[in-house]
Design an enzyme around this catalytic site. Sequence first.
Site, PDB file in Angstrom:
ATOM      1  N   LYS A  74       5.833   2.476  -6.435  1.00  0.00           N
ATOM      2  CA  LYS A  74       4.712   1.840  -7.128  1.00  0.00           C
ATOM      3  C   LYS A  74       4.491   2.354  -8.542  1.00  0.00           C
ATOM      4  O   LYS A  74       3.985   1.625  -9.402  1.00  0.00           O
ATOM      5  CB  LYS A  74       3.430   1.994  -6.302  1.00  0.00           C
ATOM      6  CG  LYS A  74       3.451   1.212  -4.999  1.00  0.00           C
ATOM      7  CD  LYS A  74       2.120   1.327  -4.260  1.00  0.00           C
ATOM      8  CE  LYS A  74       2.130   0.532  -2.967  1.00  0.00           C
ATOM      9  NZ  LYS A  74       0.821   0.569  -2.280  1.00  0.00           N
ATOM     10  N   ASP A 111      -3.312  -4.529  -4.207  1.00  0.00           N
ATOM     11  CA  ASP A 111      -3.999  -3.654  -3.256  1.00  0.00           C
ATOM     12  C   ASP A 111      -5.495  -3.586  -3.545  1.00  0.00           C
ATOM     13  O   ASP A 111      -6.323  -3.634  -2.624  1.00  0.00           O
ATOM     14  CB  ASP A 111      -3.421  -2.235  -3.310  1.00  0.00           C
ATOM     15  CG  ASP A 111      -2.063  -2.114  -2.653  1.00  0.00           C
ATOM     16  OD1 ASP A 111      -1.773  -2.902  -1.724  1.00  0.00           O
ATOM     17  OD2 ASP A 111      -1.280  -1.233  -3.056  1.00  0.00           O
TER      18      ASP A 111
END
Length: 280
Positions: A74, A111
């Site tokens: 990420k 997210d």
Amino acid sequence: MTAVQKAEGRRAAVLGSPIAHSLSPVLHRAAYEALGLTGWTYDRFEVDEAALPGFLGDLPEGDWAGLSLTMPLKRAVIPLLDEISETAASVEAVNTVIFTEDGRRIGDNTDIPGILAALRERGVEKVERAAVLGAGATASSALAALSRICTGRITAYVRSEARAAEMRQWGERLAVDVATADWADAARAFSAPLVIATTPAGTTDALAASVPDLPGTLFDVLYEPWPTRLAAAWSAQGGNVVSGLDLLVHQAVLQVERMTGRAPAPLAAMRAAGEQALGT
């Protein structure tokens, strides 16, 4: 019509290491079926930080719509992108890459809005206080989400001063009031109206016995095994529980919409596919 809709079929995948456990293929394939995107495929690939540049460089231009990223990629992907969204930049974490028609790689983070959507679905839109169990990338995303709905202090319960300093730094960056406390006192978190547990499986098991009567909302980001001991105890005491599957589905809904250009994505079909895969 968007660029991604022009192609008869496109490719997408989830990357990470380890990746065999990922439910993302189940969710995205269910979405493609519900949307009638018969030419679309979604796979998983074991890719670590060292292999990521080569993997991206070898992708045929025009075939790929997007990628989902999990740990440890990420943050590693950011230097390899042409642009990242403000949401992704706020936590220095990208979990979604969109390939544009002109070959650009755009990074985003679903997210954070996924956390907010999962909470909203369970009736949580504003809280006066909150607690976060754990630190790390998921905890920073939780702080970013809380910065939009928490009007007061957020207390993070962590195991080391290094982690505490990291969470306070994220608080300053996100302009939220973050206090830190030792993990030994984590049961005190349960007085908050919203508790977000971001720790690995088994970490919060010992806290299950400390859940009070009629607790607030627990958002446990795990989805396997489910329910966790903490989530089961929370439900037994009459508390509101949001699961890791809720988060996974909501963030995947946003990924599907951005990769395919089709909205709304089929939330119910994706959740049903995830529940079936987990046997819940």
